[in-house]
Design a protein around this motif. Structure first.
Motif, PDB file in Angstrom:
ATOM      1  N   THR A  12       8.907  -6.894   8.565  1.00  0.00           N
ATOM      2  CA  THR A  12       7.054  -6.425   8.850  1.00  0.00           C
ATOM      3  C   THR A  12       6.949  -5.052   8.653  1.00  0.00           C
ATOM      4  OG1 THR A  12       8.342  -7.659  10.670  1.00  0.00           O
ATOM      5  CG2 THR A  12       5.932  -6.487  11.105  1.00  0.00           C
ATOM      6  N   LEU A  13       5.893  -4.840   7.903  1.00  0.00           N
ATOM      7  CA  LEU A  13       4.841  -3.850   7.652  1.00  0.00           C
ATOM      8  C   LEU A  13       3.800  -3.842   8.567  1.00  0.00           C
ATOM      9  CD1 LEU A  13       4.932  -4.573   3.857  1.00  0.00           C
ATOM     10  CD2 LEU A  13       7.180  -3.152   5.171  1.00  0.00           C
ATOM     11  N   ILE A  14       3.261  -2.466   8.896  1.00  0.00           N
ATOM     12  CA  ILE A  14       2.386  -2.125   9.197  1.00  0.00           C
ATOM     13  C   ILE A  14       1.674  -0.943   8.618  1.00  0.00           C
ATOM     14  CG2 ILE A  14       1.440  -1.484  11.284  1.00  0.00           C
ATOM     15  CD1 ILE A  14       3.804  -2.535  12.687  1.00  0.00           C
ATOM     16  N   GLY A  15       0.578  -1.040   8.282  1.00  0.00           N
ATOM     17  CA  GLY A  15      -0.032   0.288   7.075  1.00  0.00           C
ATOM     18  C   GLY A  15      -1.436  -0.355   7.109  1.00  0.00           C
ATOM     19  N   TYR A  16      -2.378  -0.114   6.631  1.00  0.00           N
ATOM     20  CA  TYR A  16      -3.806   0.366   6.606  1.00  0.00           C
ATOM     21  C   TYR A  16      -3.985  -0.085   4.968  1.00  0.00           C
ATOM     22  CZ  TYR A  16      -4.017   4.069  10.031  1.00  0.00           C
ATOM     23  OH  TYR A  16      -4.047   4.491  11.327  1.00  0.00           O
ATOM     24  N   LEU A  17      -4.922  -1.733   5.279  1.00  0.00           N
ATOM     25  CA  LEU A  17      -5.235  -2.419   4.557  1.00  0.00           C
ATOM     26  C   LEU A  17      -6.302  -1.884   3.192  1.00  0.00           C
ATOM     27  CD1 LEU A  17      -5.193  -5.149   2.949  1.00  0.00           C
ATOM     28  CD2 LEU A  17      -6.462  -5.924   4.205  1.00  0.00           C
ATOM     29  N   ARG A  18      -5.877  -1.369   2.055  1.00  0.00           N
ATOM     30  CA  ARG A  18      -6.693  -0.509   1.244  1.00  0.00           C
ATOM     31  C   ARG A  18      -7.171  -1.879   0.354  1.00  0.00           C
ATOM     32  NH1 ARG A  18      -8.334   2.391   3.698  1.00  0.00           N
ATOM     33  NH2 ARG A  18      -6.836   4.466   4.367  1.00  0.00           N
ATOM     34  N   SER A  19      -6.419  -2.888  -0.630  1.00  0.00           N
ATOM     35  CA  SER A  19      -7.686  -4.084  -1.288  1.00  0.00           C
ATOM     36  C   SER A  19      -6.796  -4.837  -1.053  1.00  0.00           C
ATOM     37  CB  SER A  19      -6.641  -3.669  -2.905  1.00  0.00           C
ATOM     38  OG  SER A  19      -7.031  -4.465  -3.760  1.00  0.00           O
ATOM     39  N   ILE A  20      -7.189  -5.818  -1.300  1.00  0.00           N
ATOM     40  CA  ILE A  20      -6.531  -7.680  -1.677  1.00  0.00           C
ATOM     41  C   ILE A  20      -7.624  -8.527  -2.585  1.00  0.00           C
ATOM     42  CG2 ILE A  20      -8.000  -8.838   0.273  1.00  0.00           C
ATOM     43  CD1 ILE A  20      -5.676 -10.369   0.937  1.00  0.00           C
ATOM     44  N   ASP A  21      -6.318  -9.440  -3.111  1.00  0.00           N
ATOM     45  CA  ASP A  21      -7.020 -10.066  -4.409  1.00  0.00           C
ATOM     46  C   ASP A  21      -6.955 -11.334  -3.907  1.00  0.00           C
ATOM     47  OD1 ASP A  21      -4.526 -10.294  -4.590  1.00  0.00           O
ATOM     48  OD2 ASP A  21      -4.695  -9.973  -6.691  1.00  0.00           O
ATOM     49  N   GLN A  22      -7.459 -12.617  -4.769  1.00  0.00           N
ATOM     50  CA  GLN A  22      -7.825 -13.725  -4.637  1.00  0.00           C
ATOM     51  C   GLN A  22      -6.539 -14.268  -4.653  1.00  0.00           C
ATOM     52  OE1 GLN A  22      -8.850 -12.457  -7.342  1.00  0.00           O
ATOM     53  NE2 GLN A  22      -7.910 -13.053  -9.068  1.00  0.00           N
ATOM     54  N   PHE A  23      -5.850 -13.804  -5.198  1.00  0.00           N
ATOM     55  CA  PHE A  23      -4.176 -13.998  -5.014  1.00  0.00           C
ATOM     56  C   PHE A  23      -3.350 -14.076  -3.622  1.00  0.00           C
ATOM     57  CE2 PHE A  23      -5.085 -13.797  -9.264  1.00  0.00           C
ATOM     58  CZ  PHE A  23      -5.122 -15.205  -9.600  1.00  0.00           C
ATOM     59  N   ALA A  24      -3.798 -13.237  -2.842  1.00  0.00           N
ATOM     60  CA  ALA A  24      -3.278 -12.395  -1.477  1.00  0.00           C
ATOM     61  C   ALA A  24      -2.154 -11.320  -1.954  1.00  0.00           C
ATOM     62  CB  ALA A  24      -2.972 -13.488  -0.989  1.00  0.00           C
ATOM     63  N   ASN A  25      -2.544 -10.729  -3.556  1.00  0.00           N
ATOM     64  CA  ASN A  25      -1.975  -9.502  -3.774  1.00  0.00           C
ATOM     65  C   ASN A  25      -2.686  -8.134  -2.277  1.00  0.00           C
ATOM     66  OD1 ASN A  25      -0.326 -10.794  -5.471  1.00  0.00           O
ATOM     67  ND2 ASN A  25      -1.707 -10.587  -6.946  1.00  0.00           N
ATOM     68  N   LEU A  26      -1.791  -7.145  -2.268  1.00  0.00           N
ATOM     69  CA  LEU A  26      -1.598  -6.921  -0.525  1.00  0.00           C
ATOM     70  C   LEU A  26      -1.178  -5.441  -1.141  1.00  0.00           C
ATOM     71  CD1 LEU A  26      -0.540  -7.570   2.543  1.00  0.00           C
ATOM     72  CD2 LEU A  26      -3.266  -8.591   1.344  1.00  0.00           C
ATOM     73  N   VAL A  27      -2.162  -4.263  -1.111  1.00  0.00           N
ATOM     74  CA  VAL A  27      -1.648  -2.838  -0.823  1.00  0.00           C
ATOM     75  C   VAL A  27      -2.158  -2.381  -0.017  1.00  0.00           C
ATOM     76  CG1 VAL A  27      -2.253  -0.454  -2.390  1.00  0.00           C
ATOM     77  CG2 VAL A  27      -2.639  -2.533  -3.525  1.00  0.00           C
ATOM     78  N   LEU A  28      -1.139  -1.417   0.585  1.00  0.00           N
ATOM     79  CA  LEU A  28      -1.250  -0.894   2.180  1.00  0.00           C
ATOM     80  C   LEU A  28      -0.809   0.459   1.794  1.00  0.00           C
ATOM     81  CD1 LEU A  28       1.122  -3.873   3.664  1.00  0.00           C
ATOM     82  CD2 LEU A  28      -1.033  -3.323   3.900  1.00  0.00           C
ATOM     83  N   HIS A  29      -1.325   0.936   2.498  1.00  0.00           N
ATOM     84  CA  HIS A  29      -1.587   2.518   2.546  1.00  0.00           C
ATOM     85  C   HIS A  29      -1.041   3.140   4.401  1.00  0.00           C
ATOM     86  CE1 HIS A  29      -2.897   6.945   1.529  1.00  0.00           C
ATOM     87  NE2 HIS A  29      -3.241   6.938   2.663  1.00  0.00           N
ATOM     88  N   GLN A  30      -0.264   4.342   4.180  1.00  0.00           N
ATOM     89  CA  GLN A  30       0.551   4.591   5.378  1.00  0.00           C
ATOM     90  C   GLN A  30       1.503   3.556   5.448  1.00  0.00           C
ATOM     91  OE1 GLN A  30      -1.856   6.372   7.394  1.00  0.00           O
ATOM     92  NE2 GLN A  30      -2.558   8.114   6.522  1.00  0.00           N
ATOM     93  N   ARG A  52       3.175  -8.296  -3.597  1.00  0.00           N
ATOM     94  CA  ARG A  52       2.595  -9.691  -4.492  1.00  0.00           C
ATOM     95  C   ARG A  52       2.604 -10.644  -3.351  1.00  0.00           C
ATOM     96  NH1 ARG A  52       3.799 -11.848  -9.388  1.00  0.00           N
ATOM     97  NH2 ARG A  52       3.843 -14.120  -9.474  1.00  0.00           N
ATOM     98  N   GLY A  53       1.336 -11.297  -3.459  1.00  0.00           N
ATOM     99  CA  GLY A  53       0.317 -12.554  -3.072  1.00  0.00           C
ATOM    100  C   GLY A  53       1.866 -13.549  -1.897  1.00  0.00           C
ATOM    101  N   GLU A  54       3.017 -14.476  -3.065  1.00  0.00           N
ATOM    102  CA  GLU A  54       3.721 -15.413  -2.537  1.00  0.00           C
ATOM    103  C   GLU A  54       4.550 -14.919  -1.072  1.00  0.00           C
ATOM    104  OE1 GLU A  54       6.524 -14.389  -6.563  1.00  0.00           O
ATOM    105  OE2 GLU A  54       5.144 -16.161  -6.621  1.00  0.00           O
ATOM    106  N   ASN A  55       4.792 -13.393  -1.021  1.00  0.00           N
ATOM    107  CA  ASN A  55       5.686 -13.190  -0.669  1.00  0.00           C
ATOM    108  C   ASN A  55       4.911 -13.054   0.409  1.00  0.00           C
ATOM    109  OD1 ASN A  55       8.135 -12.792  -2.345  1.00  0.00           O
ATOM    110  ND2 ASN A  55       7.095 -11.195  -3.264  1.00  0.00           N
ATOM    111  N   VAL A  56       3.580 -13.332   0.776  1.00  0.00           N
ATOM    112  CA  VAL A  56       3.134 -12.988   2.156  1.00  0.00           C
ATOM    113  C   VAL A  56       3.134 -14.100   2.744  1.00  0.00           C
ATOM    114  CG1 VAL A  56       0.866 -12.703   3.328  1.00  0.00           C
ATOM    115  CG2 VAL A  56       1.525 -11.276   1.524  1.00  0.00           C
ATOM    116  N   VAL A  57       3.928 -13.854   4.616  1.00  0.00           N
ATOM    117  CA  VAL A  57       3.839 -15.273   4.636  1.00  0.00           C
ATOM    118  C   VAL A  57       2.948 -15.390   6.327  1.00  0.00           C
ATOM    119  CG1 VAL A  57       5.103 -16.331   7.177  1.00  0.00           C
ATOM    120  CG2 VAL A  57       6.167 -15.787   4.995  1.00  0.00           C
ATOM    121  N   LEU A  58       2.842 -14.131   6.270  1.00  0.00           N
ATOM    122  CA  LEU A  58       1.061 -13.440   7.291  1.00  0.00           C
ATOM    123  C   LEU A  58       0.649 -12.246   7.178  1.00  0.00           C
ATOM    124  CD1 LEU A  58       0.477 -14.860  10.836  1.00  0.00           C
ATOM    125  CD2 LEU A  58       1.993 -12.792  11.430  1.00  0.00           C
TER     126      LEU A  58
END
Length: 118
Positions: A12-30, A52-58
């Motif tokens: 479980t990760l908690i952070g500030y969402l900085r970026s997301i793309d069409q593949f659900a790849n995420l960049v989290l800050h702090q 990487r987006g394929e690893n995101v469940v929720l």
């Protein structure tokens, strides 16, 4: 906005969402990795985290007003890691007992590491 991300491997990760793309790849800050054991939790600081987006469940936004109204108790990183280790050992012991009981009854259970061979 603060977000909670549940990964496919159970982290479980908690952070500030900085970026997301069409593949659900995420960049989290702090980012912090939150470990739950029973009614306790601990946070491990991770900084900037690329997922990487394929690893995101929720992926969900955290309500900052209700964040502190949790019944869970925050403990130190060392304490939560020790409790996680103890819980994992207990789970492995119960799994060994279960496999042994099945063997005594003439049943076999495929090992988890051999299931992906086909």
């Amino acid at each position: 906005e603060k977000h909670l991300v549940l990964l496919r491997d159970g982290r479980t990760l908690i952070g500030y969402l900085r970026s997301i793309d069409q593949f659900a790849n995420l960049v989290l800050h702090q980012t912090v990795e939150r470990i739950h054991v029973g009614k306790k939790y601990g946070d491990i600081p991770r900084g900037i985290f690329v997922v990487r987006g394929e690893n995101v469940v929720l992926l969900g936004e955290i309500d900052l007003e209700k964040e502190s109204d949790t019944p869970l108790q925050q403990v130190s990183i060392e304490e939560i890691l020790e409790e996680q280790r103890v819980e994992l050992q207990a789970k492995q012991e119960s799994e060994k007992l279960k496999v042994q009981a099945l063997k005594e009854r003439g049943l076999s259970v495929p090992r988890a590491d051999t299931l992906d061979e086909y």
